[in-house]
Scaffold this active site. Structure first.
Site, PDB file in Angstrom:
ATOM      1  N   ARG A 184       0.845  -1.197   0.000  1.00 59.83           N
ATOM      2  CA  ARG A 184       0.000   0.000   0.000  1.00 59.83           C
ATOM      3  C   ARG A 184       0.887   1.256   0.000  1.00 59.83           C
ATOM      4  NH1 ARG A 184      -2.636  -3.253   4.052  1.00 59.83           N
ATOM      5  NH2 ARG A 184      -4.749  -3.874   3.411  1.00 59.83           N
TER       6      ARG A 184
ATOM      7  N   LYS B 152      -2.913  -1.827   7.930  1.00 57.04           N
ATOM      8  CA  LYS B 152      -4.134  -1.297   8.524  1.00 57.04           C
ATOM      9  C   LYS B 152      -4.331  -1.861   9.926  1.00 57.04           C
ATOM     10  CE  LYS B 152      -6.821  -0.269   4.354  1.00 57.04           C
ATOM     11  NZ  LYS B 152      -8.081  -0.509   3.635  1.00 57.04           N
TER      12      LYS B 152
ATOM     13  N   HIS C 271      -2.444   2.672  -6.209  1.00 52.82           N
ATOM     14  CA  HIS C 271      -3.372   1.564  -5.981  1.00 52.82           C
ATOM     15  C   HIS C 271      -3.574   0.747  -7.258  1.00 52.82           C
ATOM     16  CE1 HIS C 271      -5.585   0.044  -2.594  1.00 52.82           C
ATOM     17  NE2 HIS C 271      -6.590  -0.280  -3.372  1.00 52.82           N
TER      18      HIS C 271
ATOM     19  N   ARG D 201      -1.014  -1.757  -7.200  1.00 48.95           N
ATOM     20  CA  ARG D 201      -1.400  -2.823  -6.245  1.00 48.95           C
ATOM     21  C   ARG D 201      -2.368  -3.788  -6.931  1.00 48.95           C
ATOM     22  NH1 ARG D 201      -1.893  -4.073  -0.648  1.00 48.95           N
ATOM     23  NH2 ARG D 201      -4.028  -4.403   0.089  1.00 48.95           N
TER      24      ARG D 201
ATOM     25  N   HIS E 179      -5.143  -8.395   3.236  1.00 52.47           N
ATOM     26  CA  HIS E 179      -6.600  -8.306   3.346  1.00 52.47           C
ATOM     27  C   HIS E 179      -7.089  -9.106   4.549  1.00 52.47           C
ATOM     28  CE1 HIS E 179      -7.229  -7.316  -1.210  1.00 52.47           C
ATOM     29  NE2 HIS E 179      -6.967  -6.244  -0.488  1.00 52.47           N
TER      30      HIS E 179
ATOM     31  N   TYR F 244     -10.459  -9.729  -7.536  1.00 50.86           N
ATOM     32  CA  TYR F 244      -9.437  -9.910  -8.565  1.00 50.86           C
ATOM     33  C   TYR F 244      -9.690 -11.155  -9.406  1.00 50.86           C
ATOM     34  CZ  TYR F 244      -7.030  -6.297  -5.972  1.00 50.86           C
ATOM     35  OH  TYR F 244      -6.721  -5.113  -5.346  1.00 50.86           O
TER      36      TYR F 244
END
Length: 292
Positions: free
Chosen positions: A145, A169, A238, A241, A264, A273
């Site tokens: 990220r 995160k 992004h 990514r 994730h 994806y």
């Protein structure tokens, strides 16, 4: 009854003329639909099945979820009004769920575009270009990220084990491995940084003044360089990514592995994806199969 409701919107709720007009057109369209189904139907006798048929007919005509939900909202509002005034005995919209909005598929660069972008022969040997190439390669080779990349410190980069330790995160740490190509690019960057800028900060990625790269600067540089090789509307970190994840799946990586690499929480987040790769497969099928 419909005109009375529209007057209610206009004079009591002070809704704009455009809103009143739109609601009127939506209600007129629904009335035309149910009267065409059965001339005996009325606003009071319409049930939820009729509304579902109406929604299905709109989908068949190519209306998207946003458009259908907007019209359904007008119908809900009308029936709440009609029920309060005693014009109908029940609200048939209560058991109706609108169609879910489809999430846009992630945009990504093709393998050939990434090869053109990262080809060492097109880059100059200045510290600035070496650092930007290192950043672009890091995004593409790891799926990191933007916040994680700019937050990297020197101690976060393990050249021996070839991995990053990043703070993701919800303040969760994870390890991201990197391969031979990125290792070479990072070694070159690190050596040039030591000799030309010095180590005046703990930050790994720094600008020509030795200050930690900030997010805005990275976004600007990524957009500038992606513009040279692709025509995507979005040209951001992004997107790289997304490109990492799509490329991994296209070349045989397992979904759970990609989930862990991306950091994730849920596998469902990574599954988008698979839709991207399936769309690519469909395009290849259409081009290659003689009866497609």
């Amino acid at each position: 009854m419909v005109q009375e409701y529209l007057n209610y919107l206009r004079f009591e709720k002070n809704r704009s003329e455009q809103t009143v007009k739109s609601y009127g057109e939506d209600l007129k369209a629904f009335q035309g639909f149910f009267e065409n189904l059965d001339t005996q139907l009325s606003w009071g006798s319409v049930d939820s099945d009729v509304i579902r048929d109406w929604m299905e007919s709109m989908m068949d005509r190519g209306n998207n979820a946003t458009s259908i939900n907007r019209r359904l909202s007008a119908l809900r509002s009308f029936y709440r009004y009609a029920l309060r005034r005693g014009y109908v005995e029940c609200d048939p919209t209560l058991r109706i769920s609108g169609p879910k909005k489809s999430k846009p598929l992630p945009q990504f660069l093709k393998d050939a575009e990434m090869t053109a972008l990262l080809d060492s022969s097109v880059w100059h040997s200045t510290f600035e270009e070496i650092s930007i190439r290192a950043i672009l390669t890091t995004f593409y080779d790891t799926g990191i990220r933007l916040s994680e990349l700019v937050g990297l410190n020197v101690e976060s980069v393990d050249f021996v084990n070839r991995q990053f330790k990043v703070l993701g995160k919800r303040n969760k740490h994870r390890l991201i491995p990197f391969g031979e190509e990125l290792y070479g690019v990072l070694i070159e960057y690190d050596q040039r940084r030591t000799t030309e800028v010095g180590r005046i900060t703990d930050a790994f990625f720094v600008n020509t003044e030795g200050v930690r790269m900030n997010s805005d600067h990275v976004r600007y540089e990524v957009k500038k360089y992606l513009s040279r090789v692709c025509t995507l509307k979005k040209r951001s970190p992004h997107v790289l990514r997304h490109t990492f994840a799509t490329s991994m799946l296209n070349h045989g990586a397992g979904l759970e592995s990609v989930q862990k690499l991306l950091g994730h929480e849920s596998l469902s987040t990574t599954e988008i994806y698979t839709h991207t790769t399936f769309e690519q497969l469909k395009r290849e099928y259409s081009k290659a199969h003689p009866r497609a």
